[in-house]
Design a protein around this motif. Structure first.
Motif, PDB file in Angstrom:
ATOM      1  N   TYR A   1       0.737  -1.084   0.016  1.00 22.92           N
ATOM      2  CA  TYR A   1       0.122   0.141  -0.091  1.00 22.92           C
ATOM      3  C   TYR A   1       0.789   1.355   0.089  1.00 22.92           C
ATOM      4  CZ  TYR A   1      -4.711  -2.286   0.691  1.00 22.92           C
ATOM      5  OH  TYR A   1      -5.773  -2.802   0.503  1.00 22.92           O
ATOM      6  N   THR A   2       1.730   1.251   0.825  1.00 29.84           N
ATOM      7  CA  THR A   2       2.737   2.259   0.785  1.00 29.84           C
ATOM      8  C   THR A   2       3.454   2.820  -0.573  1.00 29.84           C
ATOM      9  OG1 THR A   2       3.286   2.037   3.431  1.00 29.84           O
ATOM     10  CG2 THR A   2       4.624   3.465   2.018  1.00 29.84           C
ATOM     11  N   ASP A   3       4.006   1.775  -1.063  1.00 26.55           N
ATOM     12  CA  ASP A   3       4.507   1.990  -2.328  1.00 26.55           C
ATOM     13  C   ASP A   3       3.492   2.353  -3.249  1.00 26.55           C
ATOM     14  OD1 ASP A   3       7.021   1.125  -1.679  1.00 26.55           O
ATOM     15  OD2 ASP A   3       6.704  -1.103  -2.107  1.00 26.55           O
ATOM     16  N   LYS A   4       2.181   1.946  -3.374  1.00 28.34           N
ATOM     17  CA  LYS A   4       1.273   2.473  -4.109  1.00 28.34           C
ATOM     18  C   LYS A   4       0.998   3.918  -3.826  1.00 28.34           C
ATOM     19  CE  LYS A   4      -3.619   1.819  -5.012  1.00 28.34           C
ATOM     20  NZ  LYS A   4      -5.021   1.272  -4.494  1.00 28.34           N
ATOM     21  N   TYR A   5       0.810   4.480  -2.625  1.00 28.09           N
ATOM     22  CA  TYR A   5       0.622   5.714  -2.328  1.00 28.09           C
ATOM     23  C   TYR A   5       1.911   6.583  -2.709  1.00 28.09           C
ATOM     24  CZ  TYR A   5      -3.096   3.546   0.589  1.00 28.09           C
ATOM     25  OH  TYR A   5      -4.157   2.937   1.124  1.00 28.09           O
ATOM     26  N   ILE A   6       3.059   6.056  -2.743  1.00 32.53           N
ATOM     27  CA  ILE A   6       4.222   6.624  -3.039  1.00 32.53           C
ATOM     28  C   ILE A   6       4.399   7.236  -4.665  1.00 32.53           C
ATOM     29  CG2 ILE A   6       6.517   6.556  -3.520  1.00 32.53           C
ATOM     30  CD1 ILE A   6       6.820   5.478  -0.727  1.00 32.53           C
ATOM     31  N   ASN A   7       3.654   6.173  -5.498  1.00 31.66           N
ATOM     32  CA  ASN A   7       3.713   6.100  -6.764  1.00 31.66           C
ATOM     33  C   ASN A   7       2.649   6.954  -7.341  1.00 31.66           C
ATOM     34  OD1 ASN A   7       5.748   4.490  -7.530  1.00 31.66           O
ATOM     35  ND2 ASN A   7       4.529   2.804  -7.344  1.00 31.66           N
ATOM     36  N   ASN A   8       1.524   7.307  -6.391  1.00 33.95           N
ATOM     37  CA  ASN A   8       0.316   7.947  -6.719  1.00 33.95           C
ATOM     38  C   ASN A   8       0.702   9.425  -6.551  1.00 33.95           C
ATOM     39  OD1 ASN A   8      -1.494   6.027  -7.282  1.00 33.95           O
ATOM     40  ND2 ASN A   8      -2.457   5.923  -5.190  1.00 33.95           N
ATOM     41  N   TRP A   9       1.695   9.541  -5.425  1.00 35.45           N
ATOM     42  CA  TRP A   9       2.099  11.146  -5.033  1.00 35.45           C
ATOM     43  C   TRP A   9       3.187  11.459  -6.061  1.00 35.45           C
ATOM     44  CZ3 TRP A   9       6.470  13.710  -4.618  1.00 35.45           C
ATOM     45  CH2 TRP A   9       6.493  14.883  -3.966  1.00 35.45           C
ATOM     46  N   LYS A  10       3.576  10.591  -6.580  1.00 36.30           N
ATOM     47  CA  LYS A  10       4.691  10.961  -7.867  1.00 36.30           C
ATOM     48  C   LYS A  10       4.111  11.553  -8.844  1.00 36.30           C
ATOM     49  CE  LYS A  10       8.443   7.555  -6.521  1.00 36.30           C
ATOM     50  NZ  LYS A  10       8.934   6.309  -7.052  1.00 36.30           N
ATOM     51  N   ASN A  11       2.732  10.806  -9.224  1.00 37.58           N
ATOM     52  CA  ASN A  11       2.250  11.021 -10.308  1.00 37.58           C
ATOM     53  C   ASN A  11       1.472  12.297 -10.203  1.00 37.58           C
ATOM     54  OD1 ASN A  11       2.766   8.654 -11.785  1.00 37.58           O
ATOM     55  ND2 ASN A  11       0.923   7.600 -11.044  1.00 37.58           N
ATOM     56  N   TYR A  12       0.822  12.783  -9.248  1.00 37.68           N
ATOM     57  CA  TYR A  12       0.464  13.955  -8.635  1.00 37.68           C
ATOM     58  C   TYR A  12       1.316  15.023  -8.788  1.00 37.68           C
ATOM     59  CZ  TYR A  12      -4.112  11.738  -7.384  1.00 37.68           C
ATOM     60  OH  TYR A  12      -5.406  11.218  -7.626  1.00 37.68           O
ATOM     61  N   PHE A  13       2.416  14.694  -8.422  1.00 40.26           N
ATOM     62  CA  PHE A  13       3.417  16.018  -8.441  1.00 40.26           C
ATOM     63  C   PHE A  13       3.891  16.410  -9.739  1.00 40.26           C
ATOM     64  CE2 PHE A  13       8.378  16.570  -8.780  1.00 40.26           C
ATOM     65  CZ  PHE A  13       8.480  17.655  -7.750  1.00 40.26           C
ATOM     66  N   VAL A  14       4.303  15.218 -10.577  1.00 40.95           N
ATOM     67  CA  VAL A  14       4.312  15.594 -12.124  1.00 40.95           C
ATOM     68  C   VAL A  14       3.189  16.314 -12.740  1.00 40.95           C
ATOM     69  CG1 VAL A  14       4.528  14.421 -14.473  1.00 40.95           C
ATOM     70  CG2 VAL A  14       5.638  13.724 -12.307  1.00 40.95           C
ATOM     71  N   GLU A  15       2.084  16.182 -12.049  1.00 40.69           N
ATOM     72  CA  GLU A  15       0.823  16.784 -12.763  1.00 40.69           C
ATOM     73  C   GLU A  15       0.700  18.303 -12.012  1.00 40.69           C
ATOM     74  OE1 GLU A  15      -2.595  14.185 -12.015  1.00 40.69           O
ATOM     75  OE2 GLU A  15      -1.661  12.869 -13.335  1.00 40.69           O
ATOM     76  N   LYS A  16       1.559  18.434 -10.955  1.00 36.38           N
ATOM     77  CA  LYS A  16       1.418  19.772 -10.185  1.00 36.38           C
ATOM     78  C   LYS A  16      -0.017  19.884  -9.626  1.00 36.38           C
ATOM     79  CE  LYS A  16       5.021  22.214 -12.607  1.00 36.38           C
ATOM     80  NZ  LYS A  16       5.577  23.382 -13.171  1.00 36.38           N
ATOM     81  N   ASN A  17      -0.360  18.642  -9.107  1.00 34.64           N
ATOM     82  CA  ASN A  17      -1.768  18.625  -8.568  1.00 34.64           C
ATOM     83  C   ASN A  17      -1.625  18.620  -6.857  1.00 34.64           C
ATOM     84  OD1 ASN A  17      -4.371  17.907  -7.294  1.00 34.64           O
ATOM     85  ND2 ASN A  17      -4.815  16.337  -9.020  1.00 34.64           N
TER      86      ASN A  17
END
Length: 241
Positions: free
Chosen positions: A166-182
């Motif tokens: 779950y933690t790795d999943k949330y980390i990857n989600n955060w990275k994607n939002y970071f790239v989107e500047k969301n």
């Protein structure tokens, strides 16, 4: 200036939080220790069904006072050290939950607890704090306690597999939002990561990624959600890839 200071302070915190052998051993001591203690409590109650709660507590306290508490910690440490060597980890840390689990199993933890129970029960009986009948009941029914310990350890490691996933999943989600500047999406995933970190096993890759996210997230948050990072900050973000 405030943002730069925050970054420097957070980088210091990150360095202090780097995973080492002692951190991982402390985690296993605490997690396995609680599991073993709980299993012994449940086992004594099952083996002495006619005893009231206060009597069971008194028996457990006497066992603790005659070496059970210290013995559990030493048995866990010995099992970890022996297990690390058995699976080929001479230097360095555990890289995964599987390595932790295999080390504990290979290190003979259950056999160690079995011997410890025999020793502590005999000492407590010799001191006149438990009767021969109680001592014999615990020793003869020891497998009930040991099976409970083994099953609970298995459950704990299974929960850790899930927590890391779950933690790795949330980390990857955060990275994607970071790239989107969301930032709203980042904040949601950041809170999930922080919640998971409270009980997660200290596996270096996952923990350090989470700590790096914490630095970048707070930099952006304290800068009015401004994504215009300095070169140093961008280099820090690169560590997440």
């Amino acid at each position: 200036m405030e943002i730069n200071n925050l970054q420097k302070n957070n980088e210091i915190n990150l360095n202090n939080d780097l995973i080492n052998e002692k951190t991982q051993k402390n985690f296993l001591e605490t997690t396995l220790g609680k599991t073993i203690n709980t299993a012994i409590d449940i086992g004594i109650r099952a083996l002495l069904p006619n005893f009231v709660e206060d009597q069971v507590i008194n028996i457990k306290d006497n066992l603790l006072n005659y070496g059970l508490k210290e013995g559990i910690t030493k048995t866990i440490d010995d099992a970890i050290d022996l297990g690390r060597s058995a699976i080929g980890i001479v230097t360095g840390n555990f890289d995964s939950i599987s390595q932790m689990k295999n080390a504990v199993k290979s290190g003979g933890l259950i056999d160690g607890i079995s011997s410890l129970l025999d020793t502590v029960v005999d000492k407590t009986r010799q001191a006149g704090l438990i009767s021969n009948t109680i001592a014999n009941s615990i020793k003869q029914g020891k497998n009930i306690i040991l099976n409970n310990i083994e099953n609970n350890i298995e459950d704990n490691f299974n929960k850790q597999y899930e927590a890391i996933e779950y933690t790795d999943k949330y980390i990857n989600n955060w990275k994607n939002y970071f790239v989107e500047k969301n930032f709203e999406g980042m904040e949601k995933e950041y809170n999930k990561i922080q919640k998971q970190l409270k009980d997660i096993a200290p596996i270096e890759k996952t923990i350090n990624n989470a700590k790096t996210i914490e630095i970048i997230h707070n930099l952006i948050k304290n800068n009015g959600q401004n994504f215009n990072l300095t070169q140093e900050q961008l280099e820090l973000a690169e560590k997440l890839k």
